[in-house]
Write a protein that holds these residues in place. Structure first.
Motif, PDB file in Angstrom:
ATOM      1  N   ASN A   1     -19.424  10.880   1.624  1.00  0.00           N
ATOM      2  CA  ASN A   1     -19.445   9.713   0.745  1.00  0.00           C
ATOM      3  C   ASN A   1     -20.388   9.906  -0.431  1.00  0.00           C
TER       4      ASN A   1
ATOM      5  N   ALA B   1     -18.551  11.750  -3.116  1.00  0.00           N
ATOM      6  CA  ALA B   1     -17.641  10.855  -3.819  1.00  0.00           C
ATOM      7  C   ALA B   1     -18.404   9.918  -4.754  1.00  0.00           C
TER       8      ALA B   1
ATOM      9  N   GLY C   1     -18.034  10.122  -8.650  1.00  0.00           N
ATOM     10  CA  GLY C   1     -17.473   8.911  -9.236  1.00  0.00           C
ATOM     11  C   GLY C   1     -18.341   8.367 -10.355  1.00  0.00           C
TER      12      GLY C   1
ATOM     13  N   GLU D   1      -9.598  10.105  -3.996  1.00  0.00           N
ATOM     14  CA  GLU D   1     -10.538  10.431  -2.923  1.00  0.00           C
ATOM     15  C   GLU D   1      -9.933  10.105  -1.563  1.00  0.00           C
ATOM     16  N   TYR D   2      -9.222   8.983  -1.474  1.00  0.00           N
ATOM     17  CA  TYR D   2      -8.604   8.621  -0.190  1.00  0.00           C
ATOM     18  C   TYR D   2      -7.609   9.694   0.243  1.00  0.00           C
TER      19      TYR D   2
ATOM     20  N   SER E   1      -7.402  12.792  -0.778  1.00  0.00           N
ATOM     21  CA  SER E   1      -8.057  14.074  -0.571  1.00  0.00           C
ATOM     22  C   SER E   1      -8.737  14.149   0.790  1.00  0.00           C
ATOM     23  N   VAL E   2      -9.572  13.128   1.097  1.00  0.00           N
ATOM     24  CA  VAL E   2     -10.310  13.151   2.359  1.00  0.00           C
ATOM     25  C   VAL E   2      -9.371  12.985   3.538  1.00  0.00           C
TER      26      VAL E   2
ATOM     27  N   ALA F   1     -14.975   7.180   1.429  1.00  0.00           N
ATOM     28  CA  ALA F   1     -15.000   7.993   0.212  1.00  0.00           C
ATOM     29  C   ALA F   1     -14.289   7.290  -0.937  1.00  0.00           C
ATOM     30  N   ALA F   2     -13.153   6.642  -0.614  1.00  0.00           N
ATOM     31  CA  ALA F   2     -12.409   5.932  -1.654  1.00  0.00           C
ATOM     32  C   ALA F   2     -13.219   4.771  -2.211  1.00  0.00           C
TER      33      ALA F   2
ATOM     34  N   SER G   1     -16.152   6.097  -4.280  1.00  0.00           N
ATOM     35  CA  SER G   1     -15.690   6.635  -5.554  1.00  0.00           C
ATOM     36  C   SER G   1     -15.299   5.524  -6.513  1.00  0.00           C
TER      37      SER G   1
END
Length: 365
Positions: free
Chosen positions: A144, A147, A151, A195-196, A198-199, A280-281, A284
């Motif tokens: 996180n 990200a 971000g 990010e969502y 990707s992770v 992470a989403a 970011s």
């Protein structure tokens, strides 16, 4: 490691030497206090390690007290060590450990004839001990945190570049503001979604590499002579002889009713480093939006185009310094160098779009 005898001066110490010894003494006392403060926020093995480091710093302090004799009063504490103590008492986090790691790496003992070789070696080992303690925290926040930093940096740079490029064409402040808001929303949504995906994809790949729990049920029924289990260990990188021996030992454990470690996830499966997809989403999205908000703030305040332009550039520069320094501290590197690098990259990208905007503005005119 055997301790070397204390480095005793062969003649009366100079005033300069005494000043240096008192500074060392103050630093050792302060670092021992920092380790003890951190230990109050830890339990178990970490607490014991931190207290052992504090004891080691106490031994170093005793060395300088011996050299100073009746004049063994510490000098004024180094401001950097005072900052460490403040962070340790209030946060006790990986951020503080990263600061201590860097402080330990700056030891002057190796080049100082008045310090023993054992003390110099201790400081190098302390750096590695603190690095190992800090790495645990770095692994927990790295997904996180990555990200969040990316971000914020992307929000700062991309939206500054966007409003500078558009503003350079000669449009009104209102148009620049609308463009900046659109860039904030579009960029934050794009970063969060990216990010969502990707992770989540990386975690799915990691899950695909984790041994199936159903494999354990098949162990008692394997042919001991054929020993298909050895192929599992060979596929994991072991040579045939070692794989065969490990497989036979595992089957023997199963025969004795013991647990065989076939289905344990491989070390370093990456889940801790990746973080969660939603975490992470969210990080970011929020940090991109925060970073992208900074360059449009002067325009939201209704300032004139020229003043808003200069203030946006200045505010983004300060924010880039802060994010760069934070990354530098947490990575144990020079915060100043990382901060300046962040500013140079950000201003470089924004400068290119500004020049392109000037070019288009001139051609339109």
């Amino acid at each position: 490691m055997a301790s070397m005898p204390d480095a005793l001066p062969s003649s009366l110490p100079t005033r300069r030497q005494r000043r240096r010894w008192r500074r060392y003494l103050a630093d050792e006392h302060a670092e021992a206090a920092v380790y003890r403060d951190l230990a109050t926020r830890r339990t178990g093995e970490e607490r014991e390690i931190l207290l052992a480091l504090a004891d080691a710093e106490g031994r170093h302090a005793a060395h300088w007290e011996t050299l100073l004799g009746p004049d063994a009063r510490p000098a004024r504490r180094d401001p950097r060590t005072s900052v460490l103590g403040w962070f340790a008492r209030r946060f006790g986090s990986v951020f503080t450990l990263a600061l201590i790691q860097r402080a330990e790496s700056r030891s002057d003992y190796e080049a100082d004839a008045d310090a023993t070789r054992a003390m110099a070696a201790d400081e190098r080992i302390h750096e590695e001990v603190v690095r190992s303690l800090a790495s645990r925290g770095r692994q927990q926040i790295s997904g996180n945190f990555r990200a969040a930093v990316f971000g914020a940096n992307d929000g700062l740079v991309s939206n500054l570049a966007l409003i500078l490029g558009v503003g350079a064409t000669g449009v009104s402040s209102a148009v620049v503001l609308v463009t900046g808001i659109a860039g904030l929303l579009a960029g934050a949504l794009s970063m969060g979604a990216g990010e969502y995906v990707s992770v989540r994809s990386q975690r799915e790949l990691a899950d695909a590499s984790t041994p199936s729990p159903h494999a354990r049920a098949a162990l008692p029924h394997l042919d001991v002579d054929a020993n298909e289990l050895s192929l599992v260990y060979r596929a994991r990188g072991m040579d045939p002889e070692a794989a065969q021996a490990k497989a036979r030992a595992a089957l023997a454990d199963v025969a004795d009713g013991e647990h065989a470690h076939l289905t344990e996830a491989p070390a370093g499966d990456g889940h801790d480093l990746l973080g969660t997809a939603w975490g992470a989403a969210g990080a970011s999205f929020c940090f991109f939006a925060t970073g992208a908000f900074i360059p449009i703030l002067p325009y939201l305040l209704g300032l004139s185009s020229g003043v808003a332009f200069v203030l946006a550039v200045a505010l983004v520069g300060i924010a880039l310094l802060a994010t760069g320094a934070t990354v530098g501290i947490l990575s144990g590197a020079s915060p100043l160098r990382r901060a300046l690098r962040q500013v140079a990259i950000g201003y470089g990208a924004a400068g290119v779009t500004y020049l392109v905007g000037l070019l288009f503005g001139t051609s339109v005119a």
